[in-house]
Design an enzyme around this catalytic site. Sequence first.
Site, short mmCIF file in Angstrom:
data_model
loop_
_atom_site.label_atom_id
_atom_site.label_comp_id
_atom_site.label_asym_id
_atom_site.label_seq_id
_atom_site.Cartn_x
_atom_site.Cartn_y
_atom_site.Cartn_z
N LYS A 1 0.94 -1.22 0.13
CA LYS A 1 0.16 -0.09 0.13
C LYS A 1 0.96 1.18 -0.14
O LYS A 1 0.34 2.40 -0.32
CB LYS A 1 -0.96 0.13 1.12
CG LYS A 1 -0.34 -0.03 2.42
CD LYS A 1 -1.50 0.20 3.57
CE LYS A 1 -0.83 0.44 4.92
NZ LYS A 1 -1.80 0.49 6.01
N ASP A 2 2.14 1.17 0.35
CA ASP A 2 3.08 2.33 0.37
C ASP A 2 3.86 2.65 -0.95
O ASP A 2 4.43 3.56 -1.31
CB ASP A 2 4.03 2.30 1.18
CG ASP A 2 3.60 2.02 2.68
OD1 ASP A 2 2.53 2.89 3.03
OD2 ASP A 2 4.28 1.65 3.60
N ARG B 1 -8.31 7.80 4.13
CA ARG B 1 -9.18 6.89 3.80
C ARG B 1 -10.09 6.62 4.98
O ARG B 1 -11.22 6.69 4.97
CB ARG B 1 -8.63 5.77 3.04
CG ARG B 1 -9.59 4.49 2.84
CD ARG B 1 -8.76 3.43 2.38
NE ARG B 1 -7.71 3.01 3.19
CZ ARG B 1 -8.24 1.99 4.29
NH1 ARG B 1 -9.50 1.66 4.69
NH2 ARG B 1 -7.21 1.70 5.29
N ARG B 2 -9.34 6.06 5.96
CA ARG B 2 -9.93 5.76 7.45
C ARG B 2 -10.86 7.00 7.98
O ARG B 2 -11.91 6.47 8.41
CB ARG B 2 -9.02 5.00 8.27
CG ARG B 2 -8.27 4.19 7.86
CD ARG B 2 -7.13 3.35 8.83
NE ARG B 2 -6.46 2.13 8.32
CZ ARG B 2 -5.31 1.78 8.44
NH1 ARG B 2 -4.41 2.81 8.94
NH2 ARG B 2 -4.58 0.79 7.98
N ARG C 1 0.27 9.74 13.92
CA ARG C 1 1.45 8.96 13.00
C ARG C 1 2.44 8.54 13.98
O ARG C 1 2.31 8.65 15.30
CB ARG C 1 2.08 10.11 12.18
CG ARG C 1 1.20 10.61 10.90
CD ARG C 1 1.99 10.82 9.68
NE ARG C 1 3.11 9.94 9.50
CZ ARG C 1 4.46 10.47 8.65
NH1 ARG C 1 4.81 11.53 8.68
NH2 ARG C 1 5.14 9.21 8.50
N ARG D 1 1.89 4.30 18.46
CA ARG D 1 0.45 4.45 18.17
C ARG D 1 -0.22 3.71 19.33
O ARG D 1 -1.13 4.46 19.96
CB ARG D 1 0.09 4.13 17.02
CG ARG D 1 0.66 5.07 15.69
CD ARG D 1 0.18 4.63 14.35
NE ARG D 1 0.86 5.12 13.26
CZ ARG D 1 0.33 5.28 12.21
NH1 ARG D 1 -0.79 5.06 11.79
NH2 ARG D 1 1.37 5.60 11.00
N CYS E 1 -2.04 9.62 -1.00
CA CYS E 1 -2.51 10.10 0.38
C CYS E 1 -3.24 11.64 0.25
O CYS E 1 -3.89 12.13 1.50
CB CYS E 1 -1.16 10.53 1.26
SG CYS E 1 -0.08 9.02 1.71
#
Length: 314
Positions: free
Chosen positions: A86-87, A134-135, A152, A158, A244
């Site tokens: 996904k990166d 997105r989230r 982040r 986190r 992003c």
Amino acid sequence: MMSSPVLRIGTRRSKLALAQSGMMQRAIAAAMGLPVEAVELVEIVTTGDRVQDRRLLEIGGKALFTKEIEEALLDGRIDLAVHSMKDVPAEQPPGLTLAAIPEREDASDAFISTHYPSFADLPAGARLGTASLRRQAQALALRPDLKIEMLRGNVDTRLKRQADGDFEAILLATAGLNRLGLSEVIRERLSLDDFLPAPGQGALALQTREGETDADWVQALNHPLTALAVAAERGAMVALEGSCRTAVGAHARIDDGVLTLTTEMLAPDGSTRWRRSGTLVEAGSSGAEAAARILGERLGQEVHAAAGDQQVEV
């Protein structure tokens, strides 16, 4: 005693990246009939790792997690790179290619909270931590009352901030938690329908220089069904200019030889979501990967057309 490594793997320095690259290190060594020590991990700090106080869109996008590693690959300082799929930006830099895509982990998002057992149980106005646009958009589409706050840092950071009470809950990728042996922190694996994952979420990408894709480990580690699903999702990402800066989701599943792809774009505040689904039959046939990519591009274009000129970027 081996004087120099046979293969050098470039990886980010985070605990998750090292866990993922270590998995590939062991698998590649086994495929080549070599001791693990013959496959070296080369740690590379990326710009995305250095800057932790802003969203990626503010500092150049998700390519900042791959740029320095790709430079090392092009320079010959490493022989392959391991990335979270996904990166990986939609377009490969000249001279590089994705040689293999191993079998995918769980693609879902994970809900993590000290006090609340599920996303639906969050109280009105709860603080939800995420750095993903997105989230954010998907959460607000379901719960516009929530307060989304930027989060982040590495997984440990986190989790600590959530445990310390900075948020009522946070969202992370299930795959990363599983690979780190932290699946016990997950209170709920979020619905793949409500929280359509990022394109390629849960999959890894093994990147090499062009012309170096005939190594024994490539065939051993590539998982054709995962590669097929990811091709469809990344096709949609290309059409939607997924980055992003846009809230984009795409997920493909394969059942009984039929690939079903769903993709969507959302307004950042969750007020609108545009979604399309489609299928590809005979997903195991020759040329299926190209057909999957075309399906993704077509559905992505349909979503883009449906969204029109409405604001979908921050």
